[in-house]
Design a protein around this motif. Structure first.
Motif, PDB file in Angstrom:
ATOM      1  N   TRP A 242       0.822  -1.207   0.000  1.00 45.59           N
ATOM      2  CA  TRP A 242       0.000   0.000   0.000  1.00 45.59           C
ATOM      3  C   TRP A 242       0.859   1.262   0.000  1.00 45.59           C
ATOM      4  CZ3 TRP A 242      -5.102  -0.946  -0.595  1.00 45.59           C
ATOM      5  CH2 TRP A 242      -5.562  -2.224  -0.244  1.00 45.59           C
ATOM      6  N   LEU A 243       0.259   2.371  -0.442  1.00 50.54           N
ATOM      7  CA  LEU A 243       0.940   3.657  -0.395  1.00 50.54           C
ATOM      8  C   LEU A 243       0.818   4.302   0.978  1.00 50.54           C
ATOM      9  CD1 LEU A 243      -0.040   5.218  -3.867  1.00 50.54           C
ATOM     10  CD2 LEU A 243       1.889   3.733  -3.281  1.00 50.54           C
ATOM     11  N   ASP A 244      -0.126   3.868   1.771  1.00 51.28           N
ATOM     12  CA  ASP A 244      -0.310   4.381   3.131  1.00 51.28           C
ATOM     13  C   ASP A 244       0.711   3.736   4.056  1.00 51.28           C
ATOM     14  OD1 ASP A 244      -1.140   5.028   5.711  1.00 51.28           O
ATOM     15  OD2 ASP A 244      -3.265   4.872   5.227  1.00 51.28           O
ATOM     16  N   ALA A 245       1.508   4.575   4.730  1.00 49.03           N
ATOM     17  CA  ALA A 245       2.563   4.063   5.611  1.00 49.03           C
ATOM     18  C   ALA A 245       2.014   3.265   6.778  1.00 49.03           C
ATOM     19  CB  ALA A 245       3.410   5.221   6.138  1.00 49.03           C
ATOM     20  N   LYS A 246       0.747   3.490   7.142  1.00 50.36           N
ATOM     21  CA  LYS A 246       0.148   2.744   8.238  1.00 50.36           C
ATOM     22  C   LYS A 246      -0.234   1.324   7.814  1.00 50.36           C
ATOM     23  CE  LYS A 246      -1.734   6.867  10.509  1.00 50.36           C
ATOM     24  NZ  LYS A 246      -2.971   7.586  10.919  1.00 50.36           N
ATOM     25  N   LYS A 247      -0.400   1.112   6.514  1.00 47.58           N
ATOM     26  CA  LYS A 247      -0.784  -0.208   6.008  1.00 47.58           C
ATOM     27  C   LYS A 247       0.426  -0.999   5.519  1.00 47.58           C
ATOM     28  CE  LYS A 247      -4.665  -0.405   3.577  1.00 47.58           C
ATOM     29  NZ  LYS A 247      -5.664  -1.043   4.441  1.00 47.58           N
ATOM     30  N   THR A 248       1.383  -0.318   4.938  1.00 47.65           N
ATOM     31  CA  THR A 248       2.674  -0.913   4.569  1.00 47.65           C
ATOM     32  C   THR A 248       3.745   0.052   5.047  1.00 47.65           C
ATOM     33  OG1 THR A 248       1.786  -2.023   2.603  1.00 47.65           O
ATOM     34  CG2 THR A 248       4.166  -1.689   2.702  1.00 47.65           C
ATOM     35  N   SER A 249       4.525  -0.345   6.033  1.00 49.45           N
ATOM     36  CA  SER A 249       5.517   0.559   6.603  1.00 49.45           C
ATOM     37  C   SER A 249       6.557   0.948   5.558  1.00 49.45           C
ATOM     38  CB  SER A 249       6.218  -0.098   7.797  1.00 49.45           C
ATOM     39  OG  SER A 249       7.103  -1.127   7.350  1.00 49.45           O
ATOM     40  N   PRO A 250       7.173   2.127   5.689  1.00 49.28           N
ATOM     41  CA  PRO A 250       8.226   2.516   4.748  1.00 49.28           C
ATOM     42  C   PRO A 250       9.344   1.482   4.653  1.00 49.28           C
ATOM     43  CG  PRO A 250       7.522   4.420   5.996  1.00 49.28           C
ATOM     44  CD  PRO A 250       6.814   3.234   6.594  1.00 49.28           C
ATOM     45  N   TYR A 251       9.659   0.807   5.767  1.00 47.12           N
ATOM     46  CA  TYR A 251      10.695  -0.226   5.721  1.00 47.12           C
ATOM     47  C   TYR A 251      10.260  -1.382   4.824  1.00 47.12           C
ATOM     48  CZ  TYR A 251      13.157  -4.467   7.023  1.00 47.12           C
ATOM     49  OH  TYR A 251      13.835  -5.660   6.968  1.00 47.12           O
ATOM     50  N   GLU A 303      14.767   5.724  -4.637  1.00 51.66           N
ATOM     51  CA  GLU A 303      13.983   6.722  -5.365  1.00 51.66           C
ATOM     52  C   GLU A 303      12.496   6.600  -5.086  1.00 51.66           C
ATOM     53  OE1 GLU A 303      15.026   9.267  -7.309  1.00 51.66           O
ATOM     54  OE2 GLU A 303      17.095   8.768  -6.755  1.00 51.66           O
ATOM     55  N   VAL A 304      11.959   5.377  -5.114  1.00 46.93           N
ATOM     56  CA  VAL A 304      10.514   5.211  -4.953  1.00 46.93           C
ATOM     57  C   VAL A 304      10.090   5.437  -3.504  1.00 46.93           C
ATOM     58  CG1 VAL A 304       8.528   3.711  -5.372  1.00 46.93           C
ATOM     59  CG2 VAL A 304      10.501   3.578  -6.876  1.00 46.93           C
ATOM     60  N   THR A 305      10.894   4.978  -2.554  1.00 48.22           N
ATOM     61  CA  THR A 305      10.559   5.202  -1.149  1.00 48.22           C
ATOM     62  C   THR A 305      10.575   6.689  -0.823  1.00 48.22           C
ATOM     63  OG1 THR A 305      11.525   3.058  -0.561  1.00 48.22           O
ATOM     64  CG2 THR A 305      11.113   4.601   1.238  1.00 48.22           C
ATOM     65  N   LYS A 306      11.563   7.404  -1.321  1.00 45.95           N
ATOM     66  CA  LYS A 306      11.636   8.850  -1.084  1.00 45.95           C
ATOM     67  C   LYS A 306      10.465   9.563  -1.744  1.00 45.95           C
ATOM     68  CE  LYS A 306      14.988  11.062  -3.113  1.00 45.95           C
ATOM     69  NZ  LYS A 306      16.356  11.567  -3.411  1.00 45.95           N
ATOM     70  N   LEU A 307      10.104   9.125  -2.939  1.00 43.55           N
ATOM     71  CA  LEU A 307       9.002   9.737  -3.670  1.00 43.55           C
ATOM     72  C   LEU A 307       7.676   9.560  -2.936  1.00 43.55           C
ATOM     73  CD1 LEU A 307       8.078  11.065  -6.388  1.00 43.55           C
ATOM     74  CD2 LEU A 307       7.761   8.734  -7.257  1.00 43.55           C
ATOM     75  N   VAL A 308       7.446   8.376  -2.405  1.00 41.34           N
ATOM     76  CA  VAL A 308       6.154   8.065  -1.773  1.00 41.34           C
ATOM     77  C   VAL A 308       6.108   8.498  -0.312  1.00 41.34           C
ATOM     78  CG1 VAL A 308       4.588   6.184  -1.131  1.00 41.34           C
ATOM     79  CG2 VAL A 308       5.711   6.163  -3.367  1.00 41.34           C
ATOM     80  N   ASN A 312      12.942  11.418   5.195  1.00 42.17           N
ATOM     81  CA  ASN A 312      13.086  10.908   6.567  1.00 42.17           C
ATOM     82  C   ASN A 312      12.699   9.435   6.653  1.00 42.17           C
ATOM     83  OD1 ASN A 312      13.979  13.369   7.522  1.00 42.17           O
ATOM     84  ND2 ASN A 312      11.958  14.036   8.211  1.00 42.17           N
ATOM     85  N   ALA A 313      11.622   9.062   5.964  1.00 43.92           N
ATOM     86  CA  ALA A 313      11.189   7.666   5.972  1.00 43.92           C
ATOM     87  C   ALA A 313      12.215   6.781   5.269  1.00 43.92           C
ATOM     88  CB  ALA A 313       9.816   7.532   5.306  1.00 43.92           C
ATOM     89  N   LEU A 314      12.805   7.296   4.186  1.00 44.43           N
ATOM     90  CA  LEU A 314      13.850   6.541   3.493  1.00 44.43           C
ATOM     91  C   LEU A 314      15.043   6.331   4.409  1.00 44.43           C
ATOM     92  CD1 LEU A 314      15.318   5.273   1.102  1.00 44.43           C
ATOM     93  CD2 LEU A 314      15.895   7.590   0.317  1.00 44.43           C
ATOM     94  N   ASP A 315      15.472   7.382   5.097  1.00 46.36           N
ATOM     95  CA  ASP A 315      16.611   7.266   6.013  1.00 46.36           C
ATOM     96  C   ASP A 315      16.327   6.213   7.092  1.00 46.36           C
ATOM     97  OD1 ASP A 315      17.873   9.256   4.599  1.00 46.36           O
ATOM     98  OD2 ASP A 315      17.379  10.850   6.021  1.00 46.36           O
ATOM     99  N   ILE A 320      17.063   0.752   9.419  1.00 47.14           N
ATOM    100  CA  ILE A 320      16.522  -0.525   9.888  1.00 47.14           C
ATOM    101  C   ILE A 320      17.120  -1.675   9.077  1.00 47.14           C
ATOM    102  CG2 ILE A 320      14.419  -1.917  10.108  1.00 47.14           C
ATOM    103  CD1 ILE A 320      12.890   0.741  10.531  1.00 47.14           C
ATOM    104  N   SER A 321      17.235  -1.491   7.770  1.00 47.16           N
ATOM    105  CA  SER A 321      17.794  -2.539   6.909  1.00 47.16           C
ATOM    106  C   SER A 321      19.219  -2.874   7.300  1.00 47.16           C
ATOM    107  CB  SER A 321      17.740  -2.095   5.438  1.00 47.16           C
ATOM    108  OG  SER A 321      16.418  -1.896   5.009  1.00 47.16           O
TER     109      SER A 321
END
Length: 421
Positions: A242-251, A303-308, A312-315, A320-321
């Motif tokens: 999902w694009l919603d961070a609450k449904k699919t976390s950025p990690y 690129e896609v994580t930063k875009l969506v 900060n979420a990408l960092d 975590i990775s």
């Protein structure tokens, strides 16, 4: 590079009505175009990301995109690409979902800029007030039954059955194009290749019903995204991405893209990033010569994580990775532990003085004290990346991540999360 050539170079054009006329129109000045997004859940998933980014590419090229939220068509359900009838959702639920999707679209498209501002609309505004007799007389008569039955979205469902409700979807979507053409001067509809029948239906309706002389109108589709391994794009073992961070976390989102197959990564870089084709070509060499370094996958995930989700979420996803796969769990905050281990078996323990053997049982790592002792003594138990092979390990003295978590690993890949109250 002009926008049509840019899309073509990225493999983003599957069908179009008239290439020469469309190129000429795009070169003449800003064009208004639209794509629809039905609220079938409280968030869009990455299957919707490609058309969103195509709208964004057109806006960056100086054109005016309309993001149409299907508050009306979402009550009906599009049969395209579906093997069976959709479940109809209550009107109140669809309204809530439509509002959330409208907010999501605002993350990608600029509705505030003075030059070529994007437009967001909801088709319930006109579909919700339609009078059935008037609609059938004025609109329905323009849809020959034979033509409708020949559309791929309908023909594919005829053997298994399709209700009149879903059968009528094509007419409603065509009416959307007509309304957007009348109100905003919309000249093109874009969508996935499964929407071609609906798009051409709208073009025909505009040509049949327009009182004034209509400018040339267009349709354009993108290829449906597929994966080389045969697995449906956008799906994981845990379900949709999902694009919603609450449904699919950025990690988890980051990891999805990082795990892209070598056979797909260059295509996805072209589809889902704004890296230039020259930059992508340079990454292509790395896939061919040094695939083990996975530079292309890292660029795609970045690129896609930063875009969506933003920088900060990408960092946070990268941190975590690195902690999970390179050691360094101790550097994670409580929130980062929760995000990184959101899908592993977890347990909450109230007793801070619990023994090592009982800890493993309550965490679900083992099912008996005998198994616990064997796992400990053979050295297969790790807590926060440190092997513990002593039965007398004092659990209360172990450092807790973020002050309250222990990450237990049995063997190489079986993870468990323990939270202490």
């Amino acid at each position: 590079m002009d926008i049509f050539s840019e899309l073509k170079g990225r493999g983003l054009i599957y069908q179009h009505t008239d290439e020469e006329a469309l190129r000429k129109r795009l070169a003449a000045g800003p064009m208004t175009l639209y794509c629809g997004f039905d609220p079938t859940a409280d968030s869009l998933h990455i299957g919707s990301l490609l058309p969103i980014l195509v709208l964004k590419r057109f806006q960056l090229a100086g054109h005016i995109p309309i993001a149409l939220v299907g508050g009306g068509t979402g009550l009906i359900g599009d049969p395209s690409g579906k093997a069976s009838e959709r479940v109809l959702n209550p009107k109140e639920v669809v309204e809530q979902w439509a509002d959330k999707i409208k907010d999501q679209l605002g993350h990608f498209l600029d509705f505030e800029t003075k030059e070529s501002p994007a437009i967001v609309a909801n088709n319930y505004d006109w579909l919700g007030s339609l009078q059935v007799i008037e609609f059938l007389r004025d609109i329905g008569k323009n849809f020959p039954l034979g033509t409708m039955l020949a559309k791929d979205s309908v023909e594919a469902r005829m053997s298994k059955g399709i209700s009149y409700t879903e059968f009528s979807y094509m007419i409603l979507q065509s009416y959307d194009y007509l309304k957007l053409n009348e109100v905003y001067g919309c000249e093109m509809q874009v969508g996935g290749s499964d929407q071609w029948g609906n798009i051409t239906g709208g073009i025909d309706l505009i040509r049949r019903t327009s009182v004034n002389q209509v400018k040339e109108i267009h349709g354009l589709t993108m290829p449906l995204v597929t994966k080389s391994d045969g697995v449906k794009f956008g799906k994981t073992e845990g379900g949709a991405v999902w694009l919603d961070a609450k449904k699919t976390s950025p990690y988890k989102f980051y990891q999805f893209w990082l795990n892209t197959d070598d056979r797909d990564v260059i295509k996805f870089l072209k589809y889902f990033t704004f890296l230039s084709l020259n930059e992508i070509e340079a990454l292509t060499e790395g896939v061919e010569k040094e695939p083990e370094k996975r530079r292309a996958q890292r660029s795609l995930a970045d690129e896609v994580t930063k875009l969506v989700h933003g920088q900060n979420a990408l960092d946070r996803a990268e941190k975590i990775s690195k902690a999970l796969f390179g050691g360094g769990l101790k550097d994670l905050s409580a929130a980062e532990v929760e995000e990184g281990f959101s899908d592993v078996p977890s347990a909450t323990i109230d007793n801070p003085e619990i023994g090592f053997v009982d800890l493993l049982i309550q965490a679900g790592v083992v099912s008996s004290k005998r198994q616990a002792r064997e796992a400990i003594e053979n050295g297969s138990i790790y807590i926060n990346d440190i092997r513990h092979s002593d039965l007398e390990t004092n659990v209360s003295q172990l450092d807790r991540l973020g002050g309250k978590y222990l990450v237990i690993r049995r063997g190489k890949k079986s993870y468990y999360l323990v939270k202490f109250n």
